[in-house]
Structures are given as C-alpha cells and as structure tokens.
Design a protein around this motif. Sequence first.
Motif, PDB file in Angstrom:
ATOM      1  N   ARG A 100       0.845  -1.195   0.000  1.00 35.12           N
ATOM      2  CA  ARG A 100       0.000   0.000   0.000  1.00 35.12           C
ATOM      3  C   ARG A 100       0.882   1.248   0.000  1.00 35.12           C
ATOM      4  N   ASP A 246      -3.926  -2.945   8.502  1.00 31.27           N
ATOM      5  CA  ASP A 246      -5.252  -2.465   8.107  1.00 31.27           C
ATOM      6  C   ASP A 246      -5.459  -1.047   8.634  1.00 31.27           C
ATOM      7  N   ASP A 250      -5.037   2.899   6.485  1.00 31.07           N
ATOM      8  CA  ASP A 250      -6.092   3.920   6.386  1.00 31.07           C
ATOM      9  C   ASP A 250      -5.556   5.266   6.855  1.00 31.07           C
TER      10      ASP A 250
HETATM   11 MG    MG Z   1      -8.987  -1.591   5.762  1.00 30.37          MG
END
Ligand code: MG
Length: 358
Positions: A100, A246, A250
Amino acid sequence: MNIAILPGDGIGPEIVAEAVRVLDVLELPFNTDSALVGGAAYEAHGHPLPQATLKLAQDADAVLFGAVGDWKFDTLERSLRPEQAILGLRKHLQLFANFRPAICYPQLTHASSLKPELIGGLDILIVRELTGDIYFGQPRGRRESPDGAFKGHPEAFDTMRYSRPEIERIAHVAFQAARKRSKRVTSVDKANVLETFQFWRDVMTEVHAEYPDIELDHMYVDNAAMQLVKAPKKFDVLVTGNMFGDILSDEAAMLTGSIGMLPSASLNSENRGLYEPSHGSAPDIAGKNIANPLATILSLAMMLRFSLNQAEAALRVEAAVVKVLEAGLRTADIWSEGTQRVGTREMGSAVVAALKAA
Ligand code: MG
Ligand code: IPM
C-alpha cells in the motif's frame, strides 16, 4: 493473459468501470472476464464468493477488484457477509504480501488535513501481511448464532497468531522492497504486550541478518500511529501484521490527501495478484457519480507492473493521472478552492483522454 474483473458492491462497479476504460484504451492483448463478488454475489447466488467467481480469480493472471460490503448485510451470519469474499480470495490465492504505497502528489498537498510541509513529497510504502494474524486465527472460538446476534452469549474471542514462515516471507518482501528504495525498514509491532508480536520482532531481526545493506528499526504500533501524523516522511518502508496494517494504511491514506487516492497490490509468491483500491465500498455515496476512481486506476497501473509485465504501460497510466491532477480536475474528496470539481465518470474520461493524447 487473463484479467478477472470483480467490481463488488457500493461504489465498486463505478470505479472499476473507469479503470476498465483505461485498460481498454491501452489496447494490450489481455482477455477480461467479470463476475459478481461480495454482497452482489450473495444476493444473486446466496454466497459472497461463489465457486465460479473463485475459479475465475484462480485461473486469471491478475484480479482487478473494486470493493465489498454494505450495511444491509450486517445482520447476516459472518460466513455470508460480503467481507468474507475478499478475505477468502486473499486466503485461497495466498496473497500474503499487501503493498500500500502512500504517495502525496504535489498537486494534492493542500487536500490533506495535515499541514503541507508535513506531507509534501511524501512517498512511503506500507507492506502489510495479509493472510495471517488475528484475521485468520484458528480456531475462531466463536459460535455463530443463527440470527447473527450475540444475545445471551457470555463471551467472544479471536485468536492472534503467526507462524515463523509467515513472518519470514513477509520480512523478505519488505527488505527486498527497501533495496529498491531508500534501504530503510520500520517493523511495527506490539512486542511490549503481545507474544505474537515479540515473535514477529525476533523473526524480523533474524531475517534482517541476511540484509546487511538495509537498516531495520522496530516501533510499537501506538507510537507508529502517532509518528505517521507527526513526521510521516521519516518512514520509508513500513512492514507490519494484518491487523495493524489495516489500521495504519487507512491512516497513511489520509496523508496523501484522500483515501480515494491509495492503490494496493496483494501478491502471492509468484507475483500473481489482486489489485484493489485501499478504500472500501462507501455505500453512502454509491451510484452518485462522486467517488474517486483514481485509486482503482492506480491499482490497475500496479497490476500492469507487477503481474502483467507491462511496466511501460504502468508508467503511462500513472503519468496520465498526474496530468489530470495538474489540469486541476478533482473529485469531491480531493477538491480544494480553485480546482475543478468533476464526477467519477468525468475523472475516468479525463485519464482516458490524457492517455490518448500522450
Ligand atoms: Mg482496511
Ligand atoms: C482492507 C479492508 C478489509 C480488511 C475488509 C473489507 C475485510 O478494510 O482491505 O483494508 O480489513 O482487510
């Protein structure tokens, strides 16, 4: 080569449609095939990840994924909820390595809620382990009540676990990614409280011995959450477990201006992968032509680069995105004074036009 297109729920179909238009204009020799997934698949076939959808994904060289989930499915038993589709795909395709990247485009320095000087030029890579941790702890230890409710239940629990090979392989991925960047890795854990993450820290340190050219430091997740908004540019490659990854991804997304800008790649050991925007299905704005398709279009670029051996086409797509940002086009999530607000479809058209003009 075959690409499986899985649009999913909420804004998924709208943003994936724009990425597919971008793919089409590249005129590459790929076949595409699409299938329902998530809540849409549940409604049509009674399961969020029907066998046919799974098979399509398994047989494909790459999967382009939108998003899954809608509040209307919150009362279903867990195994039938839309989220099980993406978790099932990650598990079945063994997509353990999630990339990411959080890049702040210069044109968007003012779209972030953080001060421009904090995020200007930001380019960090979050490497999230994606098929272990508390997400996949066995046994689940929780009884599914028929109506999905916990009424009268005395407790619920999930188990956090990591095996040595799971940590080793993600450590290698992170160190190798760092070799192509500034040669620094921050491993994020909670070793001060959790055995699982003391183990994580120890194995990271062991694997690091094979990478003397890379600098490794360890950071507790609470501190990492703070540092990400205090001095995000201090990070380069950040590697962490499924759950912390996770949450931190964000957070990192907002450094780039909007979560609507953050693409992702989830790869297995053969670099076959699933590509999806890091944001979710946003059912509240679905069907309104206001969602930002750029994270999905940038995920397509990652797909071209990592799974389809089309690095040049990837660069073209990324350059086209920069061009529309330079031209001042903005969806609502990245809009600021003096820029031109456009919808999902218009943003996709602008990227397509920029590609054609290049
Ligand atoms: Mg997520
Ligand atoms: C993500 C999402 C998923 C996750 C959900 C939809 C299962 O939040 O990809 O970050 O928790 O991994």
